[in-house]
Design a protein around this motif. Structure first.
Motif, PDB file in Angstrom:
ATOM      1  N   UNK A 170       4.496  11.434  60.192  1.00 13.54           N
ATOM      2  CA  UNK A 170       4.704  10.441  61.234  1.00 13.54           C
ATOM      3  C   UNK A 170       3.407   9.936  61.853  1.00 13.54           C
ATOM      4  N   UNK A 171       2.381  10.777  61.900  1.00 15.75           N
ATOM      5  CA  UNK A 171       1.118  10.364  62.509  1.00 15.75           C
ATOM      6  C   UNK A 171       0.157   9.749  61.499  1.00 15.75           C
ATOM      7  N   UNK A 172       0.554   9.674  60.235  1.00 13.16           N
ATOM      8  CA  UNK A 172      -0.290   9.057  59.218  1.00 13.16           C
ATOM      9  C   UNK A 172      -1.550   9.836  58.904  1.00 13.16           C
ATOM     10  N   UNK A 173      -1.519  11.129  59.088  1.00 15.64           N
ATOM     11  CA  UNK A 173      -2.716  11.939  58.899  1.00 15.64           C
ATOM     12  C   UNK A 173      -3.091  12.147  57.437  1.00 15.64           C
ATOM     13  N   UNK A 174      -2.187  11.909  56.523  1.00 17.02           N
ATOM     14  CA  UNK A 174      -2.489  12.159  55.119  1.00 17.02           C
ATOM     15  C   UNK A 174      -2.917  10.894  54.377  1.00 17.02           C
ATOM     16  N   UNK A 175      -3.095   9.814  55.084  1.00  7.20           N
ATOM     17  CA  UNK A 175      -3.466   8.542  54.468  1.00  7.20           C
ATOM     18  C   UNK A 175      -4.874   8.593  53.886  1.00  7.20           C
ATOM     19  N   UNK A 176      -5.760   9.355  54.483  1.00 11.42           N
ATOM     20  CA  UNK A 176      -7.157   9.368  54.053  1.00 11.42           C
ATOM     21  C   UNK A 176      -7.423  10.185  52.790  1.00 11.42           C
ATOM     22  N   UNK A 177      -6.416  10.790  52.201  1.00 14.51           N
ATOM     23  CA  UNK A 177      -6.606  11.545  50.968  1.00 14.51           C
ATOM     24  C   UNK A 177      -7.386  12.827  51.160  1.00 14.51           C
ATOM     25  N   UNK A 178      -7.108  13.533  52.239  1.00 17.94           N
ATOM     26  CA  UNK A 178      -7.864  14.734  52.561  1.00 17.94           C
ATOM     27  C   UNK A 178      -7.661  15.865  51.571  1.00 17.94           C
ATOM     28  N   UNK A 179      -6.527  15.923  50.888  1.00 16.49           N
ATOM     29  CA  UNK A 179      -6.273  16.971  49.904  1.00 16.49           C
ATOM     30  C   UNK A 179      -6.562  16.459  48.499  1.00 16.49           C
TER      31      UNK A 179
ATOM     32  N   UNK B 267       1.422  15.000  50.516  1.00 19.29           N
ATOM     33  CA  UNK B 267       2.440  15.848  51.153  1.00 19.29           C
ATOM     34  C   UNK B 267       2.665  17.126  50.347  1.00 19.29           C
ATOM     35  N   UNK B 268       2.730  16.998  49.028  1.00 21.13           N
ATOM     36  CA  UNK B 268       2.953  18.169  48.170  1.00 21.13           C
ATOM     37  C   UNK B 268       1.790  19.152  48.279  1.00 21.13           C
ATOM     38  N   UNK B 269       0.565  18.645  48.310  1.00 25.74           N
ATOM     39  CA  UNK B 269      -0.600  19.541  48.440  1.00 25.74           C
ATOM     40  C   UNK B 269      -0.648  20.173  49.820  1.00 25.74           C
ATOM     41  N   UNK B 270      -0.259  19.430  50.844  1.00 29.57           N
ATOM     42  CA  UNK B 270      -0.219  20.000  52.188  1.00 29.57           C
ATOM     43  C   UNK B 270       0.775  21.156  52.242  1.00 29.57           C
TER      44      UNK B 270
END
Length: 75
Positions: A5-14, A58-61
């Motif tokens: 919801x907060x869009x935290x995974x948009x930057x490709x951190x994983x 999401x899967x990596x998180x």
């Protein structure tokens, strides 16, 4: 409610990398977080095949445990 919801995974951190010995290293901003081996590694790779970038994040998180606790479900 969306899972990110907060869009935290948009930057490709994983990210992940398949190693020569068949293990899969999952990283967060380039730092190793977890390593999967054997059936866990194969299952992870199979799951990642064909996912778009956001779904892959999401899967990596989930696999690293670095995911907001609450409504996520193992899929």
């Amino acid at each position: 409610m969306p899972e990110d919801a907060r869009g935290e995974l948009i930057d490709g951190r994983f990210d992940y990398r398949l190693q020569k010995d068949g293990r899969v290293a999952v990283t967060w901003y380039g730092r190793p977080v977890t390593t999967l081996a054997g059936q866990d590694a194969q299952k992870f790779l199979k799951k990642m095949d064909g996912l778009d970038e956001h779904a892959a994040q999401l899967a990596m998180a989930r696999v690293t445990g670095n995911f907001k606790r609450g409504n996520e479900k193992g899929r």
